[in-house]
Scaffold this motif. Structure first.
Motif, PDB file in Angstrom:
ATOM      1  N   LEU A  30       2.609   7.615  -6.906  1.00 48.34           N
ATOM      2  CA  LEU A  30       1.710   8.491  -7.659  1.00 48.34           C
ATOM      3  C   LEU A  30       2.444   9.729  -8.177  1.00 48.34           C
ATOM      4  CD1 LEU A  30      -1.587   8.401  -5.550  1.00 48.34           C
ATOM      5  CD2 LEU A  30      -0.907   6.972  -7.470  1.00 48.34           C
ATOM      6  N   LYS A  31       3.371  10.241  -7.368  1.00 46.17           N
ATOM      7  CA  LYS A  31       4.044  11.493  -7.743  1.00 46.17           C
ATOM      8  C   LYS A  31       4.900  11.334  -9.008  1.00 46.17           C
ATOM      9  CE  LYS A  31       7.560  10.726  -4.146  1.00 46.17           C
ATOM     10  NZ  LYS A  31       6.786   9.786  -3.306  1.00 46.17           N
ATOM     11  N   GLY A  57      11.789  13.472  -5.315  1.00 46.28           N
ATOM     12  CA  GLY A  57      11.129  12.318  -4.701  1.00 46.28           C
ATOM     13  C   GLY A  57      12.050  11.439  -3.866  1.00 46.28           C
ATOM     14  N   GLY A  66       0.814  -1.207   0.000  1.00 47.48           N
ATOM     15  CA  GLY A  66       0.000   0.000   0.000  1.00 47.48           C
ATOM     16  C   GLY A  66       0.849   1.259   0.000  1.00 47.48           C
ATOM     17  N   GLY A  67       1.875   1.260   0.821  1.00 42.72           N
ATOM     18  CA  GLY A  67       2.757   2.426   0.896  1.00 42.72           C
ATOM     19  C   GLY A  67       3.522   2.643  -0.394  1.00 42.72           C
ATOM     20  N   ALA A 125       1.114   4.176  -2.933  1.00 39.14           N
ATOM     21  CA  ALA A 125       0.861   5.583  -2.617  1.00 39.14           C
ATOM     22  C   ALA A 125       2.054   6.454  -2.987  1.00 39.14           C
ATOM     23  CB  ALA A 125       0.550   5.722  -1.130  1.00 39.14           C
TER      24      ALA A 125
END
Lengths: 520, 87
Positions: free
Chosen positions: A223-224, A505, A216-217, A220
């Motif tokens: 996305l960037k 990032g 999940g992490g 998430a």
């Protein structure tokens, strides 16, 4: 979301990969680099066959891989049986079976949709929308990219998405006048997006598990990158749609649209809904297959004998007694040739050459791993290029991309390179999420670009049948023509290259701890 | 899922992160310098003098004691070993 079972399956694959790295090594004349001969020779064969000669024949690539494996054997020191055993060990790796299952199930499903009039349904929609015939083909690549991305993110298999879209959206949009090469590129781009982002995607799970990060992490945190590349790709398809040639004359051959075929949006939706709710992709697509059969037969979209049909030769001893069955006929002047026919047969059989090719490619990758070729690359990179964090990240991006350019089955490539990404990244305490993102983005991207890539071949293998069915020669897109137009694939690669160079990032292990892998 | 997870890491990050005294985190011990275990975090370095000598390539929890932003090096106290590296 992914179930613990998925993670267990990946762990099994990783254990097998670990075994490959620690199994008795193969020694080659010419050193560790010579272990790359089978794969390298195959890539040369693929470029010559499809690039220079323009022959897009998957069975031809199988022969290329076989010849390459034979040539590689002559560079092995000692008993050749170890080389042979490495081929066997590679071909029985679970990772190849994963791709094969996706192809077979998606192939059957897509063929049912195609035979059930889904293409006519799409054409009906295209005719119903208030856009002129001249403008519509210019918008279709961008629209297709978005829809393919949504499907791929839902079902988690880029291969399945490619097959479904090539057999449905592709013929519909080409008949409406869209540029076939651009359309194929848009479909592959959507597949890249979904493979990269979907929580149920094999590549997503492998990237998270191998870098000690929760799925999940990982999703998430990517996305960037994914949305930056996707936004640029969408603009790219809008511009290319305007600039590149459309073929409005194809409209002369346009089948009349029929809204009933759109019922298969329910079949597709069922697959997505089931997959997103954590069911195995085999189960999800199986429900889609069942729904498609019910719709096809129940609504009269396709008769029962179009699903599966036995055509017995007139000399068959017992067939006559069963001709009451709707799926059995005796061969005659008005029947297909004796044999088994139908959507399920066509959908699965189209992948048989590709399946053999996949098994052989994974075997060649195993030889390179056992022969120390990958280790040689890692040693070189760590000692010469990756001495600073920016260089290390650039190395991780280029290394992952390079391996994926060589090993055309993306999950296999990812498993092979994952330990090196972890090792190089941990040398600089780069966060597990970041490492997983670099690994998966470039795996997803490069697996759908080059002419010999599994994703490209999966889509291409469906095209000869389309030419036969619709009589439009341009529906056969040479894989060597499409690579510049897989915009999202290229952009994802360049976004990560830029991210590595600039530090966009970048997160360190000190910034936050990844949660446990199993907590998904 | 924490919404912050979607936005974490957005922006450009330095190659030489800095730390404050008292910061605690888990890092991989990446090598040793004159027999002193060190952890490289990007291009910054933390010396961990009291870490076990065989802790290279393990994950340890440390507390930063001092950090010099000028040369991107610092010293940390070893607290505990929490596990192995990914491979």
């Amino acid at each position: 979301m992914s179930s613990p079972d998925d993670v267990d399956d990946v762990q099994t694959e990783l254990d097998e990969a670990e075994e490959a790295r620690t199994a008795p090594t193969l020694e080659f004349y010419g050193g560790r680099a010579a272990s790359a001969i089978p794969l390298g020779l195959f890539v040369v064969w693929a470029i010559v066959q499809s690039g220079l000669f323009g022959i897009s024949d998957t069975t031809g690539l199988v022969i290329g891989m076989l010849v390459s494996l034979v040539v590689g054997m002559f560079f092995v020191k000692g008993d050749w049986k170890h080389y042979a055993n490495a081929i066997f060990a590679g071909m029985t790796e679970r990772v190849a079976a994963t791709a094969i299952v996706a192809w077979l199930w998606a192939g059957m499903f897509a063929q049912l949709l195609q035979d059930g009039g889904f293409v006519n349904g799409l054409i009906w929609v295209a005719n119903a929308v208030p856009v002129s015939e001249a403008v519509l083909p210019t918008l279709l690549p961008a629209l297709t990219f978005v829809l393919a991305a949504l499907l791929a993110t839902g079902i988690g298999t880029g291969y399945g998405t490619t097959i479904t879209f090539v057999t449905t959206f592709f013929p519909a949009t080409v008949l409406l006048g869209a540029n076939p090469v651009l359309m194929f590129g848009a479909i592959l781009s959507g597949a890249v997006f979904g493979d990269n982002l979907a929580p149920v995607s094999d590549t997503t799970i492998v990237s998270a598990v191998t870098q000690d990060a929760d799925i999940g992490g990982v999703v998430a945190s990517r996305l960037k990158y994914a949305f930056v590349a996707a936004a640029l790709a969408l603009v790219g398809y809008l511009i290319a749609g305007q600039v590149m040639a459309t073929y409005p004359t194809a409209g002369n051959d346009l089948p009349s649209g029929n809204a009933v075929g759109l019922v298969h949006l329910v079949s597709m939706g069922l697959v997505i809904w089931t997959a997103v709710n954590g069911r195995h992709i085999v189960e999800a697509i199986s429900w889609g297959i069942i729904a498609a059969i019910v719709f096809n037969v129940g609504l009269g979209l396709a008769p029962a004998n179009s699903i599966v049909q036995f055509v017995a030769p007139a000399t068959a001893p017992f067939a006559e007694a069963f001709t009451a069955l709707p799926i059995l006929t005796i061969a005659g002047p008005n029947t297909p040739a004796a044999g088994v026919h139908g959507s399920l047969y066509t959908g699965a059989a189209g992948f048989f050459p590709l399946i053999v090719l996949t098994l052989l490619i994974v075997a060649a990758a195993r030889i390179m791993i056992q022969g120390g070729g990958f280790e040689a690359v890692q040693d070189f990179l760590l000692s010469t290029v990756a001495t600073k964090v920016r260089g290390a990240e650039t190395t991780m991006v280029l290394g992952t991309a390079g391996v994926n350019a060589m090993i055309t089955i993306n999950t296999a490539a990812e498993i092979a390179i994952a330990p090196y990404v972890a090792r190089i990244g941990e040398q600089f305490n780069i966060n597990g999420y970041r490492r997983a993102n670099i690994l998966d983005a470039n795996t997803s991207a490069l697996g759908y670009i080059f002419p010999w890539a599994g994703g490209v071949l999966a889509g291409y293998s469906q095209m000869p049948a389309l030419v036969e069915e619709y009589g439009v020669q341009s529906m056969l897109v040479n894989p060597v023509d499409v690579w510049p137009y897989v915009f999202h694939g290229w952009l994802l690669f360049f976004v990560f290259l830029a991210a590595a160079i600039t530090g966009y990032g970048l997160e360190y292990a000190t910034d936050r701890e990844a949660e446990e892998v199993a907590r998904v | 899922m924490n919404l912050d997870a979607f936005f974490a890491g957005i922006g450009f990050r330095t190659a030489t992160p800095s730390f404050d005294a008292g910061d605690e985190f888990v890092i991989v011990v990446t090598g040793s310098d004159d027999d002193t275990p060190i952890a490289r975090i990007g291009d910054s370095r933390l010396r961990i003098p009291d870490a076990p000598r065989d802790s290279v390539h393990t994950k340890v929890r440390v507390r930063v004691e001092s950090f010099d932003d000028a040369d991107h090096t610092g010293t940390a106290t070893y607290l505990e070993t929490v596990g192995d590296t990914a491979y």
